[in-house]
Design an enzyme around this catalytic site. Structure first.
Site, mmCIF file in Angstrom:
data_model
loop_
_atom_site.group_PDB
_atom_site.id
_atom_site.type_symbol
_atom_site.label_atom_id
_atom_site.label_comp_id
_atom_site.label_asym_id
_atom_site.label_seq_id
_atom_site.Cartn_x
_atom_site.Cartn_y
_atom_site.Cartn_z
ATOM 1 N N TYR A 160 -1.121 4.560 10.555
ATOM 2 C CA TYR A 160 -1.494 3.610 11.601
ATOM 3 C C TYR A 160 -0.295 3.413 12.523
ATOM 4 O O TYR A 160 0.847 3.300 12.061
ATOM 5 C CB TYR A 160 -1.887 2.257 10.997
ATOM 6 N N ARG A 190 0.836 -1.196 0.000
ATOM 7 C CA ARG A 190 0.000 0.000 0.000
ATOM 8 C C ARG A 190 0.874 1.250 0.000
ATOM 9 O O ARG A 190 2.085 1.188 0.217
ATOM 10 C CB ARG A 190 -0.927 0.002 1.225
ATOM 11 N N HIS A 214 -0.833 1.651 16.194
ATOM 12 C CA HIS A 214 -1.101 0.466 17.027
ATOM 13 C C HIS A 214 -0.035 0.334 18.108
ATOM 14 O O HIS A 214 0.717 -0.644 18.181
ATOM 15 C CB HIS A 214 -1.148 -0.794 16.155
ATOM 16 N N VAL A 242 -1.335 -12.403 10.360
ATOM 17 C CA VAL A 242 -0.623 -11.389 9.574
ATOM 18 C C VAL A 242 -1.065 -10.004 10.042
ATOM 19 O O VAL A 242 -2.258 -9.684 10.050
ATOM 20 C CB VAL A 242 -0.890 -11.562 8.066
ATOM 21 N N ALA A 282 -7.316 -9.199 15.088
ATOM 22 C CA ALA A 282 -6.927 -8.268 16.148
ATOM 23 C C ALA A 282 -5.425 -8.247 16.414
ATOM 24 O O ALA A 282 -4.976 -7.612 17.367
ATOM 25 C CB ALA A 282 -7.667 -8.619 17.443
ATOM 26 N N ILE A 283 -4.634 -8.898 15.580
ATOM 27 C CA ILE A 283 -3.204 -9.036 15.859
ATOM 28 C C ILE A 283 -2.489 -7.688 15.876
ATOM 29 O O ILE A 283 -1.482 -7.527 16.586
ATOM 30 C CB ILE A 283 -2.548 -10.012 14.849
ATOM 31 N N ASP A 284 -2.981 -6.686 15.137
ATOM 32 C CA ASP A 284 -2.374 -5.354 15.179
ATOM 33 C C ASP A 284 -2.364 -4.789 16.597
ATOM 34 O O ASP A 284 -1.507 -3.978 16.949
ATOM 35 C CB ASP A 284 -3.137 -4.376 14.272
ATOM 36 N N VAL A 331 -11.993 -8.802 17.465
ATOM 37 C CA VAL A 331 -12.225 -8.037 18.692
ATOM 38 C C VAL A 331 -11.475 -6.712 18.630
ATOM 39 O O VAL A 331 -10.338 -6.657 18.153
ATOM 40 C CB VAL A 331 -11.749 -8.830 19.924
ATOM 41 N N LEU A 332 -12.105 -5.638 19.088
ATOM 42 C CA LEU A 332 -11.446 -4.325 19.083
ATOM 43 C C LEU A 332 -11.801 -3.553 20.351
ATOM 44 O O LEU A 332 -12.977 -3.398 20.686
ATOM 45 C CB LEU A 332 -11.872 -3.498 17.865
ATOM 46 N N SER A 343 -10.665 -2.288 8.340
ATOM 47 C CA SER A 343 -11.414 -3.334 9.044
ATOM 48 C C SER A 343 -12.345 -4.054 8.073
ATOM 49 O O SER A 343 -12.528 -5.276 8.159
ATOM 50 C CB SER A 343 -12.214 -2.728 10.196
ATOM 51 N N GLU A 352 -5.965 4.922 13.663
ATOM 52 C CA GLU A 352 -6.903 4.024 14.327
ATOM 53 C C GLU A 352 -7.599 4.623 15.530
ATOM 54 O O GLU A 352 -8.556 4.025 16.042
ATOM 55 C CB GLU A 352 -6.208 2.718 14.734
ATOM 56 N N ASP A 354 -20.957 -11.611 20.348
ATOM 57 C CA ASP A 354 -20.671 -10.232 20.752
ATOM 58 C C ASP A 354 -21.266 -10.020 22.145
ATOM 59 O O ASP A 354 -22.193 -10.742 22.550
ATOM 60 C CB ASP A 354 -21.264 -9.222 19.758
ATOM 61 N N LYS A 377 1.506 1.905 7.289
ATOM 62 C CA LYS A 377 1.834 1.120 8.470
ATOM 63 C C LYS A 377 2.738 1.898 9.419
ATOM 64 O O LYS A 377 3.329 2.913 9.062
ATOM 65 C CB LYS A 377 2.513 -0.195 8.070
ATOM 66 N N ASN A 414 -0.608 -7.081 8.773
ATOM 67 C CA ASN A 414 -1.046 -6.111 7.757
ATOM 68 C C ASN A 414 -1.841 -6.832 6.676
ATOM 69 O O ASN A 414 -1.518 -6.780 5.490
ATOM 70 C CB ASN A 414 0.140 -5.345 7.159
#
Length: 371
Positions: free
Chosen positions: A94, A15, A96, A298, A268-270, A239-240, A134, A118, A198, A75, A300
Site C-alpha cells: 500500500y 501485519r 496512498h 488511525v 478515509a484517513i489513508d 469515502v473513497l 476496507s 490500492e 451515498d 504499509k 492503519n
C-alpha cells in the site's frame, strides 16, 4: 526472483507482507524468499513456520532491501526504508501517495518500481487488493467508535446498542462502498440506529434491499450531511476516490454543530481524510478532540487485528505476487491491465494520474515503461 518481506516499522503495525503459505507457493515455483527475523510474530507467525515453507530468515531490514529484487510489504515505506530502495527494485505494498508529497518525492528519487495495492483493479471495476482491508476497517469502525463513545474515552457516554427504555446510538455512515457496507453490517449487529449516505442511487437501492429496510438510506449532498451530523452520536467517514485524495465532506463549520462528545471515525484517513479537521493518528495515540468531537483517525486501522488482516490481505495479493515473480514486472504489467493500474511510480516518474494531479507533477503512462 528473490522476494523479501521486511518487518513493518510503522507505529503498532503488526501485519506482515507474506505468510508462510505465500512463501511456500513462491518457493514451489523456484523463487527465493528472505524474511526479516520476527517479521510475522505480530500476526502469530513464527520464524520456524517461514523456514519450513522455504524462506531464509535474515537479521536486518538492510539485508532485505539490499538483496531482494521485489520487496513485499503492507504499509507505505517509512523514511528509513525509502532510503534503502534501489533503482529497478520492485516495491509491492500500500502506498496512498495522493496526500503524501514527501513519500512521493522519495519514491521518485529512488528510481524503484512502485506498485500500489490500492490502485490495482479488477474486471468488475473493483479494487481487489484494497477490498479486504476496507472490509476489516469497516468492521472495526463501529467497534472503535463504540469505545470512543464511552465517557472515560472522552465520548458522550452512550452505549451503541442502547438498552430497553434508553435509545440506541445514532450512527451516520458517509459512503456506501466496501468499508461503508461493512460498517453498517456491524453497527446494525450492535443494535445501533444506522443512516447511510451515498451519491449513487444504485448503491442506496442495493443497501435498502441488503439490509431489508433496517438502514435508512439518503442521497448524499452537502445539505444532507450538514443536517445529519447534528443528530449523530457516531459518524463514520467511508469515502473513497481511487488513488486520489478524499474529498473534505465534513467542514469545520459542520463539526461545530455536532453533539459534544460525539465521535467521528475517519476510515478515509489513508487518503487524507474526509473532514477538514482530520489528521493521521496512531494506535498508540488514536484520538484527539476538536470542538468537543472525538476524532479517531488511525491510518492503519486493520493493524489492530493483525492476524486476520494479514491472512485476508495475502489471500488477495498472492495471484499478483506470483505474476510479478514468475514474469518480471514488465511482462506481468503487459499481460494484465489491472495489475498495470497498480503502477504508481516507475524509474523516477509518476504513472498514476490522480497522484500526479494531487501534487501538480508530471504524469507518464505506465505503457511508456513496458513497451
Amino acid at each position: 526472483m528473490l522476494i523479501g518481506a521486511p518487518k513493518e516499522i510503522k507505529d503498532n503495525e503488526f501485519r506482515v507482507g507474506l505468510t508462510p503459505a505465500t512463501v511456500a507457493e513462491l518457493t514451489h515455483r523456484g523463487h527465493g524468499v528472505i524474511v526479516e527475523k520476527s517479521a510475522g510474530v505480530g500476526s502469530g507467525l513464527t520464524d520456524d513456520e517461514y523456514r519450513n515453507a522455504g524462506a531464509e530468515i535474515v537479521d536486518t531490514p538492510q539485508e532485505i532491501f539490499a538483496r531482494a529484487e521485489m520487496v513485499v510489504k503492507v504499509k507505505e515505506p517509512q523514511a528509513a526504508e525509502r532510503k534503502m530502495l534501489r533503482r529497478g527494485q520492485i516495491l509491492f505494498t500500500y502506498l496512498h501517495l495522493a496526500p503524501d508529497l514527501v513519500q512521493t518525492q522519495d519514491l521518485i528519487s529512488s528510481g524503484s518500481v512502485c506498485i500500489a495495492y490500492e490502485t490495482v483493479t479488477s474486471s468488475s471495476g473493483g479494487l481487489p487488493l484494497l477490498t479486504p482491508m476496507s472490509e476489516v476497517a469497516g468492521r472495526l469502525a463501529p467497534q472503535v467508535g463504540a469505545h470512543a463513545l464511552e465517557k472515560e474515552a472522552g465520548g458522550r457516554g452512550v452505549l451503541l446498542g442502547g438498552v430497553p427504555g434508553a435509545p440506541a446510538a445514532d450512527v451516520l455512515i458517509i459512503g456506501g462502498g466496501v468499508s461503508g457496507t461493512n460498517a453498517a453490517t456491524i453497527a446494525l449487529g450492535m443494535g445501533a440506529q444506522v443512516t447511510l449516505l451515498d451519491r449513487s442511487l444504485e448503491v442506496l437501492r442495493r443497501h435498502a434491499t441488503q439490509f431489508d429496510g433496517r438502514v435508512r438510506t439518503i442521497f448524499s449532498t452537502r445539505a444532507a450531511i450538514a443536517d445529519l451530523v447534528t443528530k449523530a452520536d457516531l459518524v463514520i467517514g467511508a469515502v473513497l476516490v481511487p488513488g486520489a485524495s478524499a474529498p473534505k465532506l465534513i467542514t469545520r463549520a459542520m463539526l461545530k454543530t455536532m453533539k459534544q462528545g460525539s465521535v467521528f471515525v475517519d476510515i478515509a484517513i489513508d487518503q487524507g481524510g474526509c473532514a477538514e479537521t482530520s489528521r493521521p493518528t496512531t494506535h498508540s495515540n488514536p484520538t484527539f478532540v476538536v470542538d468537543g468531537v472525538v476524532h479517531y483517525c488511525v491510518a492503519n486501522m486493520p493493524g489492530a487485528v493483525a492476524r486476520t488482516s494479514t491472512f485476508a490481505l495475502n489471500n488477495a495479493t498472492l495471484p499478483f505476487t506470483l505474476q510479478l515473480a514468475d514474469k518480471g514486472w514488465r511482462q506481468a504489467l503487459r499481460d494484465d491491465i489491472h495489475l498495470r493500474n497498480g503502477l504508481n511510480v516507475c524509474d523516477g516518474k509518476i504513472t498514476c494520474r490522480p497522484v500526479a494531479d494531487a501534487h501538480g507533477l508530471g504524469f507518464t503512462p505506465a505503457e511508456a515503461f513496458i513497451g
